[in-house]
Design a protein around this motif. Sequence first.
Motif, PDB file in Angstrom:
ATOM      1  N   ASN A 143       1.921 -14.527   9.075  1.00 53.60           N
ATOM      2  CA  ASN A 143       0.724 -14.388   9.911  1.00 53.60           C
ATOM      3  C   ASN A 143       1.050 -13.615  11.186  1.00 53.60           C
ATOM      4  N   CYS A 144       2.160 -14.025  11.820  1.00 52.39           N
ATOM      5  CA  CYS A 144       2.581 -13.351  13.047  1.00 52.39           C
ATOM      6  C   CYS A 144       2.985 -11.910  12.768  1.00 52.39           C
ATOM      7  N   THR A 145       3.631 -11.687  11.618  1.00 51.99           N
ATOM      8  CA  THR A 145       4.059 -10.335  11.252  1.00 51.99           C
ATOM      9  C   THR A 145       2.855  -9.421  11.080  1.00 51.99           C
ATOM     10  N   TYR A 146       1.831  -9.914  10.361  1.00 51.71           N
ATOM     11  CA  TYR A 146       0.602  -9.135  10.193  1.00 51.71           C
ATOM     12  C   TYR A 146       0.007  -8.768  11.546  1.00 51.71           C
ATOM     13  N   LEU A 147      -0.114  -9.765  12.424  1.00 50.80           N
ATOM     14  CA  LEU A 147      -0.755  -9.547  13.724  1.00 50.80           C
ATOM     15  C   LEU A 147       0.043  -8.559  14.574  1.00 50.80           C
ATOM     16  N   LEU A 148       1.352  -8.746  14.645  1.00 53.89           N
ATOM     17  CA  LEU A 148       2.169  -7.881  15.505  1.00 53.89           C
ATOM     18  C   LEU A 148       2.263  -6.467  14.952  1.00 53.89           C
ATOM     19  N   SER A 149       2.370  -6.331  13.623  1.00 50.96           N
ATOM     20  CA  SER A 149       2.429  -4.994  13.028  1.00 50.96           C
ATOM     21  C   SER A 149       1.142  -4.226  13.316  1.00 50.96           C
ATOM     22  N   ARG A 150       0.017  -4.908  13.123  1.00 49.11           N
ATOM     23  CA  ARG A 150      -1.263  -4.220  13.365  1.00 49.11           C
ATOM     24  C   ARG A 150      -1.467  -3.954  14.853  1.00 49.11           C
ATOM     25  N   TYR A 151      -0.997  -4.854  15.699  1.00 50.90           N
ATOM     26  CA  TYR A 151      -1.091  -4.667  17.145  1.00 50.90           C
ATOM     27  C   TYR A 151      -0.297  -3.432  17.571  1.00 50.90           C
ATOM     28  N   HIS A 152       0.923  -3.293  17.058  1.00 50.62           N
ATOM     29  CA  HIS A 152       1.741  -2.119  17.381  1.00 50.62           C
ATOM     30  C   HIS A 152       1.085  -0.835  16.862  1.00 50.62           C
ATOM     31  N   TYR A 153       0.536  -0.906  15.650  1.00 51.77           N
ATOM     32  CA  TYR A 153      -0.108   0.276  15.064  1.00 51.77           C
ATOM     33  C   TYR A 153      -1.315   0.703  15.902  1.00 51.77           C
ATOM     34  N   ASP A 154      -2.163  -0.258  16.289  1.00 49.43           N
ATOM     35  CA  ASP A 154      -3.366   0.087  17.056  1.00 49.43           C
ATOM     36  C   ASP A 154      -3.026   0.468  18.487  1.00 49.43           C
ATOM     37  N   TYR A 155      -1.965  -0.135  19.040  1.00 55.08           N
ATOM     38  CA  TYR A 155      -1.589   0.252  20.406  1.00 55.08           C
ATOM     39  C   TYR A 155      -1.083   1.688  20.423  1.00 55.08           C
ATOM     40  N   ARG A 156      -0.279   2.061  19.427  1.00 57.17           N
ATOM     41  CA  ARG A 156       0.184   3.444  19.372  1.00 57.17           C
ATOM     42  C   ARG A 156      -0.984   4.408  19.189  1.00 57.17           C
TER      43      ARG A 156
END
Length: 814
Positions: A287-300
Amino acid sequence: MWERLAYFIIRFRLSLIAVLAVITVFMAWKAKDVEMTYDFAQVVSPNDPDMVYFQNFKKTFGEDGNVLVLGLQDSSVYKLGNFNELRRLTDTLARIEGVNGVLSVSKLLNISKDTANNSFRATPIFGTAPRTQGELDSLMRVVNSVEFYKGQLISPVTGATLLALTMDPKYLNSSRRQAVMNNILGFATQFEKKTGIRLHYAGLPYVRSTMTSKVASEMKFFTILAMVVTGLTLLVFFRTWSAVVFPLIVVGVTVVWCIGSIVLLGFKINLLTGLIPSIIVVIGIPNCTYLLSRYHYDYRKSGNQMLAMTRVIRKIGLVTLMNNTTTAVGFVVFAFTDIAILYQFGLVATVNIFAAFVISFILIPAVFSMLPPPTPKQLEHLDAAPLTKLLEFFDHLVLDRRPTVYVAALVLVAGAAFGISRIESVSYMVDDLPKKSSVNADLAFFESHFNGVMPLEFEVDTHKKRGLLKLKNLEKIDQFEKFLRTQPELSPPVSLVTFLKASTQAFYNGDPKFFRLPDNSERPYILTALANSKGAGNEAGMNSKLLRSFADSTGQRARISLKIADIGSQNLDSLMNKRILPEMNRIFNGSGMDIRPTGTTILFTKGNEYIIHTLRESLFLAFGLVGLVVLVLFRSFKTVLFALIPNAVTLVLTAGIMGFFNIPLKPSTALIFVIALGIDGDNSIHLLAKFRQEMALNGHRVREAVSVTLSEAGTSMIYTSIVLFVGFSIFAFSEFGGTKALGLLMSASLLITNFSNLILLPAMLITFDHGKGNLIDNNALIRHYDESYHEEDDDAELNLARMKKEGDVGTYEI
């Protein structure tokens, strides 16, 4: 809805963190009261006819699984000093709270005829401690002349002897059990140090105590190890400690909730529920991996921290919830069974899977929206070269080598079918412990010298009051007992017949050749003498407790009690159905009496078979529920097939591995398939959701949609699989065979699912979906997720602007 939820979490993050903290403190306070249990009866439905019969049997005759035995084989025990130490140990153990009685060589009774009072009198053979070696040797000759004790306390072949402790059931089924066991083992250790004589331990109380201690220690060990291993995996992926520490806090909070919920639900930690905390760590991290991966992708992509975090919740909230739902399916099906141990496992796991979802979806956005944004170095994992090349290889196989993919799948399935044909269904009372464990070593000692210590019972019903006093009925029981004595897996039986034989021997002044049933001329005197012995106050206790535990108060029903080696469910089934039951039916046929086997061993074996049958049903139910989730999301029966076929292949290949590596089918391995289906189904839903979205964007060009899906969705799928693989791999280090199998087979399943969902499923989509029309109905639930996934987020930016105006987003720029 997800937009409003994103706004709510970001705006009220401090309040939400405070609420979670209060709940966690409460759960921690409840968790301190958690207790351990290892109750064999939990594996059988309380409504099962054999279980009902066994419970009635215990009400009449008492417990069958409350005897703890200490054994030894050392001739030096019959040296005067060591024997007196054994006597002192026996007396000390008898005084321990929770021990109802101790039977040992030093406590044996000698039954003699009291002609004056027309009764039997029982006196201790060792009334006082022997003072000389000659006196001890003389008394031991008396012991060896009593046929009743041969094979029970003293092995007639090897000379080994044992102490039998009858435990108080109230202590065995409570948290006080471990304190009692520690006292017993402490005094036994002192005896070993003083005499140099090694003691061996067995019996269900000892097995249960050992198992619960190991469950408790492994639960702590694997929970910590799971957090360490998954934390290191996160550090490798995200290259920042914040992406390690806070996800671990999330799963740590969930573990506290998990243990607290066990107490709140009125359950205890057992062999299965003891796995849940570490499983929750492994499942909660993705769950955390999904959230952090997508957060990094959208922040970039946006360069705006708040906007990126808000988009994360909006874009993957629904699909992550559905992924958790699919995972929960693998556990919730157990909650529909009436087997206590499975029901508790399923309910606790399901509740806490959704708790992990809620906690992660509050804490990760709340915390990371307050931390500094990720640095360029921390975003490099989004373009990892090895992962990109692997996905390009998968893309090549799917687009250009589909026949090879299908042939490989068919060959693997065919090979797995051969492996499945080699799977055996077998279980042992203690087979979850390693073969080289002290429990198994001690069990082998008792099986070698006493033919085992596991309880086996038979109940005889004459259907008439005082029917047990009829000589023809006693002779039938004696005939059956003589047959039982010929079976090498069984100890000599004890019953009312055995007591009557001992009484006949006493009637003839202890002559061993008269250890037999009384004939018609002897029977009136012996029965009268036994009746006169009741309440006489002598130490034999002929009144009562002993005899009452082998015959009911009406003299209608009798108990035949014996011990059996832990020979495994297959051998036990063969012993009962091919040897004992046919002979039993032959002997008692036409006698007017009924006889039925029962006891903890019979119920445990039946419980294992019952669990395996239930798990088969649960697997079909899990397939149905996963299919229903897919149908609700996509509104397409074709998509249901796309989701289920690859996962069926995964399970078949996993079962094939079981066969090739000689892993038997038993409850602990059978439940793996249901859990694996729930976890592996996540990847299918994730890939199909992305594929549907790309179909809409690429004008329903299937090849292009599949290629983009693999390159974008494949990354998070492989990340998740690696985290789960590493997490479940730790269970391979367990001392329990079932837990070890869980780790090995779940890890294998997670590797196989990458072939099934990243190669076979995309190949099927290209072959069988021709791009005509939508993959799913326009009213499908997943459609809303997909539309929000690619919209421009104007409304979200308005909300962010409003939050800034209200002072809720700190100093970060919009």
